[in-house]
Design a protein around this motif. Structure first.
Motif, PDB file in Angstrom:
ATOM      1  N   GLU A  92       3.757  34.137  27.864  1.00 45.14           N
ATOM      2  CA  GLU A  92       4.732  34.114  26.771  1.00 45.14           C
ATOM      3  C   GLU A  92       5.629  32.880  26.850  1.00 45.14           C
ATOM      4  O   GLU A  92       6.002  32.295  25.831  1.00 45.14           O
ATOM      5  N   ASN A  93       5.973  32.476  28.038  1.00 44.53           N
ATOM      6  CA  ASN A  93       6.822  31.305  28.226  1.00 44.53           C
ATOM      7  C   ASN A  93       6.205  30.053  27.599  1.00 44.53           C
ATOM      8  O   ASN A  93       6.918  29.151  27.170  1.00 44.53           O
ATOM      9  N   GLU A  94       4.877  30.015  27.523  1.00 45.23           N
ATOM     10  CA  GLU A  94       4.178  28.884  26.913  1.00 45.23           C
ATOM     11  C   GLU A  94       4.319  28.851  25.389  1.00 45.23           C
ATOM     12  O   GLU A  94       3.984  27.868  24.758  1.00 45.23           O
ATOM     13  N   LEU A  95       4.784  29.942  24.803  1.00 43.47           N
ATOM     14  CA  LEU A  95       4.935  30.019  23.349  1.00 43.47           C
ATOM     15  C   LEU A  95       6.298  29.541  22.854  1.00 43.47           C
ATOM     16  O   LEU A  95       6.482  29.382  21.655  1.00 43.47           O
ATOM     17  N   LYS A  96       7.225  29.314  23.743  1.00 44.04           N
ATOM     18  CA  LYS A  96       8.587  28.963  23.332  1.00 44.04           C
ATOM     19  C   LYS A  96       8.580  27.811  22.323  1.00 44.04           C
ATOM     20  O   LYS A  96       8.063  26.734  22.608  1.00 44.04           O
ATOM     21  N   GLY A  97       9.136  28.104  21.148  1.00 42.32           N
ATOM     22  CA  GLY A  97       9.262  27.090  20.109  1.00 42.32           C
ATOM     23  C   GLY A  97       7.977  26.780  19.359  1.00 42.32           C
ATOM     24  O   GLY A  97       7.934  25.822  18.583  1.00 42.32           O
ATOM     25  N   LYS A  98       6.913  27.567  19.586  1.00 39.96           N
ATOM     26  CA  LYS A  98       5.636  27.282  18.925  1.00 39.96           C
ATOM     27  C   LYS A  98       5.125  28.522  18.198  1.00 39.96           C
ATOM     28  O   LYS A  98       5.365  29.650  18.629  1.00 39.96           O
ATOM     29  N   LYS A  99       4.418  28.292  17.109  1.00 38.70           N
ATOM     30  CA  LYS A  99       3.789  29.376  16.364  1.00 38.70           C
ATOM     31  C   LYS A  99       2.555  29.884  17.105  1.00 38.70           C
ATOM     32  O   LYS A  99       2.335  31.085  17.234  1.00 38.70           O
ATOM     33  N   PHE A 100       1.735  28.954  17.578  1.00 36.32           N
ATOM     34  CA  PHE A 100       0.530  29.254  18.350  1.00 36.32           C
ATOM     35  C   PHE A 100       0.618  28.507  19.677  1.00 36.32           C
ATOM     36  O   PHE A 100       1.426  27.591  19.822  1.00 36.32           O
ATOM     37  N   PHE A 101      -0.220  28.866  20.620  1.00 37.58           N
ATOM     38  CA  PHE A 101      -0.224  28.136  21.884  1.00 37.58           C
ATOM     39  C   PHE A 101      -0.558  26.671  21.648  1.00 37.58           C
ATOM     40  O   PHE A 101      -0.085  25.795  22.360  1.00 37.58           O
ATOM     41  N   GLY A 155       0.435  24.946  19.128  1.00 38.35           N
ATOM     42  CA  GLY A 155       1.455  24.356  18.250  1.00 38.35           C
ATOM     43  C   GLY A 155       1.446  25.052  16.901  1.00 38.35           C
ATOM     44  O   GLY A 155       1.581  26.271  16.826  1.00 38.35           O
ATOM     45  N   ASP A 156       1.255  24.273  15.847  1.00 42.98           N
ATOM     46  CA  ASP A 156       1.239  24.836  14.494  1.00 42.98           C
ATOM     47  C   ASP A 156      -0.135  25.357  14.095  1.00 42.98           C
ATOM     48  O   ASP A 156      -0.272  26.010  13.064  1.00 42.98           O
ATOM     49  N   THR A 157      -1.141  25.004  14.868  1.00 42.58           N
ATOM     50  CA  THR A 157      -2.504  25.440  14.545  1.00 42.58           C
ATOM     51  C   THR A 157      -3.127  26.146  15.746  1.00 42.58           C
ATOM     52  O   THR A 157      -2.723  25.942  16.889  1.00 42.58           O
ATOM     53  N   ILE A 158      -4.119  26.951  15.467  1.00 43.31           N
ATOM     54  CA  ILE A 158      -4.831  27.681  16.516  1.00 43.31           C
ATOM     55  C   ILE A 158      -5.630  26.685  17.344  1.00 43.31           C
ATOM     56  O   ILE A 158      -6.330  25.824  16.808  1.00 43.31           O
ATOM     57  N   GLY A 159      -5.507  26.820  18.666  1.00 46.95           N
ATOM     58  CA  GLY A 159      -6.215  25.936  19.587  1.00 46.95           C
ATOM     59  C   GLY A 159      -6.969  26.728  20.636  1.00 46.95           C
ATOM     60  O   GLY A 159      -7.146  27.951  20.531  1.00 46.95           O
ATOM     61  N   LEU A 160      -7.402  26.027  21.677  1.00 46.21           N
ATOM     62  CA  LEU A 160      -8.215  26.620  22.734  1.00 46.21           C
ATOM     63  C   LEU A 160      -7.553  27.834  23.378  1.00 46.21           C
ATOM     64  O   LEU A 160      -8.196  28.867  23.579  1.00 46.21           O
ATOM     65  N   VAL A 161      -6.273  27.749  23.689  1.00 43.94           N
ATOM     66  CA  VAL A 161      -5.587  28.865  24.364  1.00 43.94           C
ATOM     67  C   VAL A 161      -5.514  30.076  23.436  1.00 43.94           C
ATOM     68  O   VAL A 161      -5.757  31.203  23.870  1.00 43.94           O
ATOM     69  N   TRP A 189       3.327  36.136  18.230  1.00 44.70           N
ATOM     70  CA  TRP A 189       2.069  35.389  18.234  1.00 44.70           C
ATOM     71  C   TRP A 189       0.911  36.274  17.773  1.00 44.70           C
ATOM     72  O   TRP A 189       0.082  35.835  16.972  1.00 44.70           O
ATOM     73  N   ILE A 190       0.854  37.511  18.261  1.00 42.01           N
ATOM     74  CA  ILE A 190      -0.212  38.441  17.852  1.00 42.01           C
ATOM     75  C   ILE A 190      -0.210  38.595  16.335  1.00 42.01           C
ATOM     76  O   ILE A 190      -1.262  38.503  15.690  1.00 42.01           O
ATOM     77  N   ASP A 191       0.972  38.815  15.755  1.00 40.31           N
ATOM     78  CA  ASP A 191       1.075  38.960  14.299  1.00 40.31           C
ATOM     79  C   ASP A 191       0.621  37.685  13.581  1.00 40.31           C
ATOM     80  O   ASP A 191      -0.132  37.749  12.607  1.00 40.31           O
ATOM     81  N   GLU A 192       1.082  36.545  14.037  1.00 40.19           N
ATOM     82  CA  GLU A 192       0.700  35.267  13.419  1.00 40.19           C
ATOM     83  C   GLU A 192      -0.809  35.051  13.520  1.00 40.19           C
ATOM     84  O   GLU A 192      -1.459  34.627  12.557  1.00 40.19           O
ATOM     85  N   TYR A 193      -1.351  35.333  14.679  1.00 38.62           N
ATOM     86  CA  TYR A 193      -2.779  35.125  14.930  1.00 38.62           C
ATOM     87  C   TYR A 193      -3.618  36.035  14.034  1.00 38.62           C
ATOM     88  O   TYR A 193      -4.522  35.574  13.341  1.00 38.62           O
TER      89      TYR A 193
END
Length: 184
Positions: A102-111, A113-119, A153-157
């Motif tokens: 969760e700490n990796e999500l601070k200030g970001k929509k997705f891991f 950034g603004d778009t879905i990536g590998l994480v 993040w779950i909701d956004e994803y």
């Protein structure tokens, strides 16, 4: 694909681990989830990449994807596997690992950034399967009180248009998971 007993195709195309997933491309196997995802990203380059352009960003994304696969996923499976005191310890371990993620999500929509990536792709089981597992086991590992950013993040994803059009429904996932558990 039949997992029990393992089909001849699984044994042929993944003789080392003898498991899924396997991607066949031009008759050649590519195995292991993270390897397959990166292979797809590198082979079909018409869209945006799932990895950042800079080497540090790439290495961080690969680190967290590996963390999810090698550390978080086995810890979650331990919650299902154990009972009593051992299960309580396993739950505590999972919650601590979720806090790191969760700490990796601070200030970001997705891991990514603004778009879905590998994480995000690697963590899809958190959004898709974890809720079903929690219901089956009668426990709650993720809640808005404990892990608000991860829940967001779950909701956004799950509400992302690409995810909605690409993945099966929750009912289909539930049926598949129940069938899998019955076969164990």
């Amino acid at each position: 694909e039949s997992l029990s007993p393992k089909s001849p195709e699984i044994l042929k195309y993944n003789p080392v681990h003898k498991k899924l997933p396997i991607l066949l491309h031009n008759g050649k196997p590519v195995v292991e989830s993270l390897v397959i995802v990166e292979y797809i990203d590198e082979t079909w380059t018409s869209g945006s990449s799932i990895l950042p352009a800079d080497p540090l960003g790439k290495s961080n994304a690969r680190f967290w994807a590996k963390f999810i696969d090698d550390k978080l996923m086995p810890a979650i499976m331990n919650v299902r596997r154990y009972q009593g005191e051992e299960q309580v310890k396993a739950i505590d371990e999972v919650v601590e690992l979720f806090k790191l993620l969760e700490n990796e999500l601070k200030g970001k929509k997705f891991f990514g950034g603004d778009t879905i990536g590998l994480v995000d792709i690697t963590a899809n089981f958190i959004a898709l399967w974890l809720g079903i597992h929690q219901e089956m086991m009668g426990i709650q590992l993720v809640s808005k009180e404990k892990l608000p950013m991860l829940c967001k993040w779950i909701d956004e994803y799950l509400n992302s248009s690409i995810i909605k059009q690409s993945l099966p429904s929750r009912d289909e996932l539930s049926a598949a998971l129940l069938s899998y558990h019955k076969s164990l």
